[in-house]
Design a protein around this motif. Structure first.
Motif, mmCIF file in Angstrom:
data_model
loop_
_atom_site.group_PDB
_atom_site.id
_atom_site.type_symbol
_atom_site.label_atom_id
_atom_site.label_comp_id
_atom_site.label_asym_id
_atom_site.label_seq_id
_atom_site.Cartn_x
_atom_site.Cartn_y
_atom_site.Cartn_z
ATOM 1 N N LEU A 33 1.103 -13.701 -1.035
ATOM 2 C CA LEU A 33 2.064 -14.156 -0.031
ATOM 3 C C LEU A 33 3.221 -13.163 0.092
ATOM 4 O O LEU A 33 3.662 -12.841 1.194
ATOM 5 N N PHE A 34 3.701 -12.651 -1.035
ATOM 6 C CA PHE A 34 4.771 -11.660 -1.058
ATOM 7 C C PHE A 34 4.351 -10.428 -0.255
ATOM 8 O O PHE A 34 5.100 -9.940 0.595
ATOM 9 N N ASN A 35 3.130 -9.937 -0.491
ATOM 10 C CA ASN A 35 2.638 -8.762 0.228
ATOM 11 C C ASN A 35 2.429 -9.034 1.712
ATOM 12 O O ASN A 35 2.748 -8.198 2.553
ATOM 13 N N LYS A 36 1.901 -10.187 2.038
ATOM 14 C CA LYS A 36 1.686 -10.529 3.451
ATOM 15 C C LYS A 36 3.015 -10.626 4.175
ATOM 16 O O LYS A 36 3.167 -10.121 5.295
ATOM 17 N N GLY A 43 5.905 -4.347 9.344
ATOM 18 C CA GLY A 43 4.866 -3.740 10.163
ATOM 19 C C GLY A 43 3.996 -2.752 9.412
ATOM 20 O O GLY A 43 3.607 -1.723 9.959
ATOM 21 N N GLN A 44 3.698 -3.052 8.160
ATOM 22 C CA GLN A 44 2.890 -2.164 7.321
ATOM 23 C C GLN A 44 1.496 -2.755 7.130
ATOM 24 O O GLN A 44 1.269 -3.943 7.333
ATOM 25 N N SER A 45 0.587 -1.928 6.687
ATOM 26 C CA SER A 45 -0.785 -2.355 6.436
ATOM 27 C C SER A 45 -0.860 -3.187 5.160
ATOM 28 O O SER A 45 -0.421 -2.742 4.101
ATOM 29 N N ILE A 46 -1.402 -4.376 5.249
ATOM 30 C CA ILE A 46 -1.574 -5.233 4.068
ATOM 31 C C ILE A 46 -2.489 -4.559 3.052
ATOM 32 O O ILE A 46 -2.324 -4.725 1.848
ATOM 33 N N TYR A 53 0.868 -2.278 -4.520
ATOM 34 C CA TYR A 53 1.470 -3.335 -5.331
ATOM 35 C C TYR A 53 0.684 -3.525 -6.627
ATOM 36 O O TYR A 53 1.270 -3.678 -7.699
ATOM 37 N N LYS A 54 -0.628 -3.487 -6.509
ATOM 38 C CA LYS A 54 -1.488 -3.636 -7.692
ATOM 39 C C LYS A 54 -1.141 -2.576 -8.729
ATOM 40 O O LYS A 54 -0.956 -2.880 -9.912
ATOM 41 N N THR A 70 10.413 -5.839 -10.611
ATOM 42 C CA THR A 70 9.237 -5.203 -10.026
ATOM 43 C C THR A 70 9.191 -5.455 -8.524
ATOM 44 O O THR A 70 9.035 -4.522 -7.733
ATOM 45 N N ASN A 71 9.359 -6.708 -8.123
ATOM 46 C CA ASN A 71 9.302 -7.056 -6.710
ATOM 47 C C ASN A 71 10.468 -6.451 -5.920
ATOM 48 O O ASN A 71 10.292 -6.024 -4.781
ATOM 49 N N ALA A 72 11.652 -6.405 -6.525
ATOM 50 C CA ALA A 72 12.809 -5.817 -5.842
ATOM 51 C C ALA A 72 12.604 -4.321 -5.614
ATOM 52 O O ALA A 72 12.910 -3.801 -4.530
#
Length: 176
Positions: A33-36, A43-46, A53-54, A70-72
């Motif tokens: 959900l964070f990545n989506k 406007g980036q490619s999932i 991210y992985k 990490t997320n920040a």
């Protein structure tokens, strides 16, 4: 039909490693959900985001970064890339430089100047100010930053969260 199958295969190959990495925390759904959300927002490619991210997540986990930091850091790189109108490839290369910094646990000139600096203008100056924000640098100058890096005194887990804030302030506002 064939294109749909290829798309599904690509999506599955992106999410399976992330599912394994997040298995013990149970955070796979949150990670997706964070990545989506970031993909839609900037406007980036999932697919690109999921792959990067992985890698960042795995390295951060092994280097004892909190999920929040990490997320920040990740989000700031995506926002910066979008603000600078970088291609997916250039965002990936910037992400790899930061992942290497996390993995080495110290920030070295090679990753900062020669890798990240190739994609993020002013990366040295932003990192110098981040080191000052973190209390490692007194002056926040690039000269002092160079000495800290040469002496191996720039701990990535201390400085990168501040660097993320500096990048987002400098470039993230142009992302939308």
């Amino acid at each position: 039909g064939k294109n749909l199958l290829l798309l599904e295969e690509r999506f599955n190959s992106m999410q399976m490693p992330l599912r394994g990495l997040t298995q013990e925390s149970g955070g796979f759904g949150q990670a997706m959900l964070f990545n989506k959300t970031l993909a839609d927002q900037y406007g980036q490619s999932i697919f690109t985001l999921g792959e990067e991210y992985k890698n960042l997540y795995a390295t951060a986990k092994n280097s004892n970064y909190s999920l929040e930091n990490t997320n920040a850091i990740y989000k700031s790189l995506i926002a910066t890339g979008a603000g600078l109108k970088l291609s997916d490839e250039r965002i990936s290369l910037a992400m790899r430089a930061v992942t290497q910094m996390m993995d080495k646990q110290i920030i070295m000139a090679e990753e900062l100047k020669n890798q990240l600096g190739d994609h993020i203008p002013g990366a040295m100056g932003l990192m110098a100010k981040a080191a000052q924000d973190a209390g490692i640098s007194v002056s926040g100058s690039t000269q002092e930053l160079g000495k800290l890096m040469a002496d191996g005194k720039l701990a990535s887990n201390v400085v990168l969260p501040y660097f993320a804030k500096r990048m987002e302030e400098a470039f993230g506002k142009n992302a939308n």
